[in-house]
Scaffold this motif. Structure first.
Motif, PDB file in Angstrom:
ATOM      1  N   HIS A 236       0.834  -1.205   0.000  1.00  0.00           N
ATOM      2  CA  HIS A 236       0.000   0.000   0.000  1.00  0.00           C
ATOM      3  C   HIS A 236       0.863   1.247   0.000  1.00  0.00           C
ATOM      4  CE1 HIS A 236      -3.408   2.610   0.843  1.00  0.00           C
ATOM      5  NE2 HIS A 236      -2.688   3.177   1.794  1.00  0.00           N
ATOM      6  N   SER A 237       0.390   2.241  -0.727  1.00  0.00           N
ATOM      7  CA  SER A 237       1.055   3.536  -0.767  1.00  0.00           C
ATOM      8  C   SER A 237       0.069   4.613  -0.362  1.00  0.00           C
ATOM      9  CB  SER A 237       1.586   3.831  -2.176  1.00  0.00           C
ATOM     10  OG  SER A 237       2.020   5.179  -2.271  1.00  0.00           O
ATOM     11  N   ASP A 238       0.375   5.316   0.722  1.00  0.00           N
ATOM     12  CA  ASP A 238      -0.501   6.417   1.151  1.00  0.00           C
ATOM     13  C   ASP A 238      -0.472   7.563   0.150  1.00  0.00           C
ATOM     14  OD1 ASP A 238      -1.454   5.215   3.433  1.00  0.00           O
ATOM     15  OD2 ASP A 238       0.170   5.977   4.698  1.00  0.00           O
ATOM     16  N   SER A 239       0.708   7.829  -0.389  1.00  0.00           N
ATOM     17  CA  SER A 239       0.825   8.965  -1.311  1.00  0.00           C
ATOM     18  C   SER A 239       0.024   8.737  -2.591  1.00  0.00           C
ATOM     19  CB  SER A 239       2.302   9.216  -1.651  1.00  0.00           C
ATOM     20  OG  SER A 239       2.876   8.073  -2.241  1.00  0.00           O
ATOM     21  N   ALA A 240      -0.011   7.482  -3.042  1.00  0.00           N
ATOM     22  CA  ALA A 240      -0.783   7.178  -4.251  1.00  0.00           C
ATOM     23  C   ALA A 240      -2.184   6.693  -3.928  1.00  0.00           C
ATOM     24  CB  ALA A 240      -0.060   6.104  -5.069  1.00  0.00           C
ATOM     25  N   ASN A 241      -2.432   6.430  -2.655  1.00  0.00           N
ATOM     26  CA  ASN A 241      -3.727   5.912  -2.204  1.00  0.00           C
ATOM     27  C   ASN A 241      -4.124   4.671  -3.007  1.00  0.00           C
ATOM     28  OD1 ASN A 241      -6.013   5.829  -0.585  1.00  0.00           O
ATOM     29  ND2 ASN A 241      -7.206   7.110  -1.976  1.00  0.00           N
ATOM     30  N   TYR A 254       8.035   0.052  -7.502  1.00  0.00           N
ATOM     31  CA  TYR A 254       7.360   1.322  -7.233  1.00  0.00           C
ATOM     32  C   TYR A 254       8.343   2.466  -7.448  1.00  0.00           C
ATOM     33  CZ  TYR A 254       5.642   5.280  -4.474  1.00  0.00           C
ATOM     34  OH  TYR A 254       5.259   6.536  -4.062  1.00  0.00           O
ATOM     35  N   LYS A 255       7.938   3.443  -8.259  1.00  0.00           N
ATOM     36  CA  LYS A 255       8.752   4.637  -8.481  1.00  0.00           C
ATOM     37  C   LYS A 255       8.075   5.819  -7.805  1.00  0.00           C
ATOM     38  CE  LYS A 255      10.931   3.141 -12.789  1.00  0.00           C
ATOM     39  NZ  LYS A 255      11.214   3.475 -14.206  1.00  0.00           N
ATOM     40  N   GLN A 256       8.793   6.407  -6.879  1.00  0.00           N
ATOM     41  CA  GLN A 256       8.212   7.471  -6.066  1.00  0.00           C
ATOM     42  C   GLN A 256       7.953   8.738  -6.863  1.00  0.00           C
ATOM     43  OE1 GLN A 256      10.049   8.113  -2.185  1.00  0.00           O
ATOM     44  NE2 GLN A 256       9.815  10.321  -2.425  1.00  0.00           N
ATOM     45  N   ALA A 257       8.778   9.022  -7.831  1.00  0.00           N
ATOM     46  CA  ALA A 257       8.671  10.284  -8.565  1.00  0.00           C
ATOM     47  C   ALA A 257       7.287  10.489  -9.175  1.00  0.00           C
ATOM     48  CB  ALA A 257       9.740  10.341  -9.656  1.00  0.00           C
ATOM     49  N   ASP A 258       6.731   9.408  -9.739  1.00  0.00           N
ATOM     50  CA  ASP A 258       5.420   9.544 -10.386  1.00  0.00           C
ATOM     51  C   ASP A 258       4.380   8.589  -9.792  1.00  0.00           C
ATOM     52  OD1 ASP A 258       6.509   7.208 -11.262  1.00  0.00           O
ATOM     53  OD2 ASP A 258       6.402   7.684 -13.403  1.00  0.00           O
ATOM     54  N   ASN A 259       4.683   8.037  -8.611  1.00  0.00           N
ATOM     55  CA  ASN A 259       3.769   7.083  -7.957  1.00  0.00           C
ATOM     56  C   ASN A 259       3.363   5.962  -8.914  1.00  0.00           C
ATOM     57  OD1 ASN A 259       3.500   8.037  -5.289  1.00  0.00           O
ATOM     58  ND2 ASN A 259       2.186   9.697  -6.001  1.00  0.00           N
ATOM     59  N   HIS A 260       4.341   5.462  -9.649  1.00  0.00           N
ATOM     60  CA  HIS A 260       4.058   4.425 -10.647  1.00  0.00           C
ATOM     61  C   HIS A 260       4.342   3.034 -10.072  1.00  0.00           C
ATOM     62  CE1 HIS A 260       3.712   2.492 -14.539  1.00  0.00           C
ATOM     63  NE2 HIS A 260       4.893   1.923 -14.349  1.00  0.00           N
TER      64      HIS A 260
END
Length: 349
Positions: A236-241, A254-260
Motif C-alpha cells: 500500500h502507498s498512502d501517497s498514491a492511495n 514502485y517509483k516514487q517520482a510519479d507514484n508508478h
C-alpha cells in the motif's frame, strides 16, 4: 447489615488479621489456620477480607469508599459488634475484649489501613497508565558495506540484511501489529500470526503479510522492489492511495517520482541470491555496478576516465573475491584496475 458482612468487616479492622495478611509470621499462620479449621463456615469471609487487603478486588476508589463507608456504619450503628464470636486470644490487651476502646481501635486501624490501601491502588493505577502510554524502545540492526547479517525479531520472524542496510523495530511488538522500518535491502521469513499483520515500511510504501517470505530492495530512495517468494502480501502507498496484492513469483516495482507501480516476474537467483553470496548483474549500467561493488565488498572505488560506451553488464559471481570479479569485468569492458587494501582505482585511459 447481615452477619456475613459483619464478619468480613471486623476481619478488616482486626489488627492481628491485618498483620497476618501484610506481615505473616509462623505464629500468626498457626493461629489463623487453626481459627479457619474451627470456623470452616467463615473461610470465604477470610478469603474475601484477604483479597481486599492485598488490593486484588475492585477499582481503588470503589473498594476504599465502600469498605470505609460500611465499616464506619458498622462502628456507629452496631455497638455490640464485638460480641460476634471470633475466639481470639483473650488477654489484657485484646481489642475485642475491651469494649470501651473498641471505637478508638477500629478507627485507628481503619485510618491506617485505608491510607495504605489507597496508596497501593494509586501506585498500581499509575503503573498501569504508564504501561499503556509508554512506547516500546526502538532497536536498530545495521550492516556496514561488505557485511551481511541474519537475526530474529521479537516475534520469531527471521531477517537477512544485505550490505549497507538498516532495520528499525520495537523491542516488543504490540497486540495489534508488527511493524518494522527498512533502509537498504532485507529478506523476511515472517512467523505466522493471524491476529497481527507483519508490516515493513520502506519509503512511501508499506508491505503487509501474515506469514510469508519476501524480499524488499530499497537501496534507491526513489525506487522500491518487493519480491514475493511464498504466501501473499499487500502493498500500500498512502501517497498514491493505492494497494496491490502479490502472488508467489511476482515482483512489484514502485517509483516514487510519479507514484508508478509495475508488477512483473523475477528470478530467485537475481533477487535473493545475495543471501548465499551470489552477486548478480543483469544489464547493469556502469554507475550501478560501481555502487554495488562498493557496497558488496566494502571498498571505495575511484575512476579515471570513462567507459567508451554505455554498460549493460550481465554476470553471476558466487563467493568470488573482488580481484577475480574485476579481472573478468576488465576483460569485457576494457579497463585497468589497481587494488590497495580498501581503495580501488579503475582506469579507462
Amino acid at each position: 447489615m447481615d452477619k456475613k458482612e459483619d464478619i468480613a468487616l471486623l476481619l478488616l479492622t482486626n489488627p492481628e488479621f491485618v498483620k497476618w495478611v501484610k506481615e505473616p509470621t509462623e505464629e500468626l499462620d498457626i493461629y489463623w489456620n487453626n481459627w479457619m479449621q474451627a470456623h470452616s463456615e467463615k473461610v470465604m469471609d477470610v478469603k474475601e477480607a484477604r483479597e481486599i487487603l492485598l488490593g486484588l478486588k475492585g477499582p481503588a476508589n470503589n473498594v476504599a469508599g465502600e469498605v470505609k463507608s460500611r465499616v464506619l456504619q458498622n462502628i456507629l450503628a452496631h455497638e455490640d459488634a464485638n460480641e460476634i464470636n471470633f475466639h481470639v486470644r483473650r488477654d489484657a490487651h485484646s481489642w475485642l475484649t475491651i469494649k470501651q476502646w473498641y471505637k478508638v481501635a477500629v478507627i485507628l486501624v481503619l485510618t491506617s489501613f485505608m491510607g495504605y490501601l489507597l496508596s497501593q491502588f494509586a501506585t498500581a493505577e499509575s503503573k498501569d497508565k504508564e504501561a499503556l502510554v509508554s512506547e516500546p524502545e526502538m532497536l536498530t540492526k545495521a550492516t556496514h558495506f561488505g557485511e551481511k547479517l541474519n537475526f530474529k525479531l521479537p516475534d520469531g520472524s527471521s531477517v537477512w540484511l544485505n550490505s549497507g542496510s538498516q532495520l528499525t523495530f520495537p523491542e516488543t511488538f504490540d497486540s495489534l501489529e508488527r511493524k518494522v522500518y527498512l533502509l537498504g535491502e532485507g529478506y523476511f521469513e515472517v512467523k505466522k500470526d493471524s491476529s497481527r499483520a507483519f508490516k515493513v515500511v520502506s519509503g512511501n510504501i508499506e508491505t503487509a503479510a501474515l506469514g510469508t517470505s519476501f524480499n524488499i530492495d530499497f537501496f534507491n530512495p526513489n525506487e522500491v522492489f518487493v519480491s514475493l517468494l511464498t504466501g501473499r502480501v499487500e502493498i500500500h502507498s498512502d501517497s498514491a492511495n493505492q494497494s496491490y496484492f502479490l502472488d508467489p513469483g511476482e515482483q512489484l516495482q514502485y517509483k516514487q517520482a510519479d507514484n508508478h507501480f509495475n508488477i512483473t516476474t523475477f528470478s530467485d537467483a537475481e533477487t535473493i541470491g545475495w543471501r548465499e553470496g551470489l552477486l548478480v548483474f543483469e544489464n547493469a549500467a556502469f554507475k550501478e555496478v560501481i555502487a554495488v561493488l562498493e557496497r558488496w565488498y566494502g571498498v571505495e572505488i575511484k575512476v579515471t576516465g570513462k567507459p567508451k560506451k554505455p554498460w549493460a553488464l550481465s554476470g553471476k559471481y558466487f563467493n568470488q573475491t573482488l580481484d577475480l570479479v574485476l579481472d573478468r569485468m576488465s576483460f569485457i569492458e576494457y579497463f585497468k584496475y589497481e587494488i590497495n587494501e580498501k581503495k580501488i582505482h579503475l582506469n579507462f585511459n
